[in-house]
Design an enzyme around this catalytic site. Structure first.
Site, PDB file in Angstrom:
ATOM      1  N   GLU A  97       0.827  -1.209   0.000  1.00 34.11           N
ATOM      2  CA  GLU A  97       0.000   0.000   0.000  1.00 34.11           C
ATOM      3  C   GLU A  97       0.861   1.258   0.000  1.00 34.11           C
ATOM      4  OE1 GLU A  97      -0.145  -2.656   2.057  1.00 34.11           O
ATOM      5  OE2 GLU A  97      -2.019  -2.635   3.175  1.00 34.11           O
TER       6      GLU A  97
ATOM      7  N   CYS B 182      -2.778  -2.600   7.475  1.00 32.15           N
ATOM      8  CA  CYS B 182      -2.368  -2.426   8.866  1.00 32.15           C
ATOM      9  C   CYS B 182      -2.640  -0.973   9.282  1.00 32.15           C
ATOM     10  CB  CYS B 182      -0.882  -2.767   9.006  1.00 32.15           C
ATOM     11  SG  CYS B 182       0.240  -1.521   8.314  1.00 32.15           S
TER      12      CYS B 182
ATOM     13  N   CYS C 263      -0.625   1.652   7.220  1.00 27.06           N
ATOM     14  CA  CYS C 263      -1.129   1.840   5.860  1.00 27.06           C
ATOM     15  C   CYS C 263      -2.495   2.520   5.857  1.00 27.06           C
ATOM     16  CB  CYS C 263      -1.179   0.502   5.122  1.00 27.06           C
ATOM     17  SG  CYS C 263       0.475  -0.169   4.810  1.00 27.06           S
TER      18      CYS C 263
END
Length: 148
Positions: A54, A82, A85
């Site tokens: 990402e 996560c 990101c």
């Protein structure tokens, strides 16, 4: 306008990441003109803990568009982002996030930190989960089974 998923491209990036020995996560950033950037994890290769798929496509997208704001773009990711990101997705003002497999352990969207639900979150994209979840989950399971 007909919806076109770019999850197959993200899955191909995840497979390429696995072939490099990286955790198999792939991402694709799409704008009005089509794919802007695509990448898979490169954490080990670049010795960079932030080199998640990402983050790589957000950086490439910002460079390609000449702006840190990626308004009007859609992001396809094979795994729930996560918290790091998810925070970057918010800061980039991504319009829509499509992700495949849930990540109950380290996810930051539907699990764990739930970044977009915080009052401090300035921008929350539209979120569509479960897109290509079966294929993405199977790829992750195969990868980690080979590591055990």
């Amino acid at each position: 306008m007909v919806f076109t998923s770019h999850m197959d491209t993200a899955l191909a990036e995840a497979e390429a990441a696995a072939a490099r020995g990286e955790v198999p996560v792939g991402a694709v950033l799409v704008g009005r003109g089509g794919v802007i950037a695509a990448a898979g994890n490169r954490v080990r290769e670049l010795a960079d803990p932030t080199a998640h798929a990402e983050m790589l496509v957000l950086r490439a997208g910002a460079a390609a568009l000449g702006s840190e704001r990626l308004a009007g773009t859609d992001l396809y990711v094979t795994l729930e982002p996560c918290p790091m990101c998810a925070g970057a997705i918010s800061l980039a003002r991504v319009r829509r996030l499509y992700y495949g497999a849930d990540d109950p352990k380290t996810g930051g969207v539907a699990h764990g930190a739930r970044i977009f639900a915080h009052p401090q979150c300035h921008h929350a994209p539209e979120v569509y989960d479960g897109v290509g979840a079966e294929a993405a989950g199977a790829l992750l399971r195969r990868f980690f089974a080979g590591r055990r």
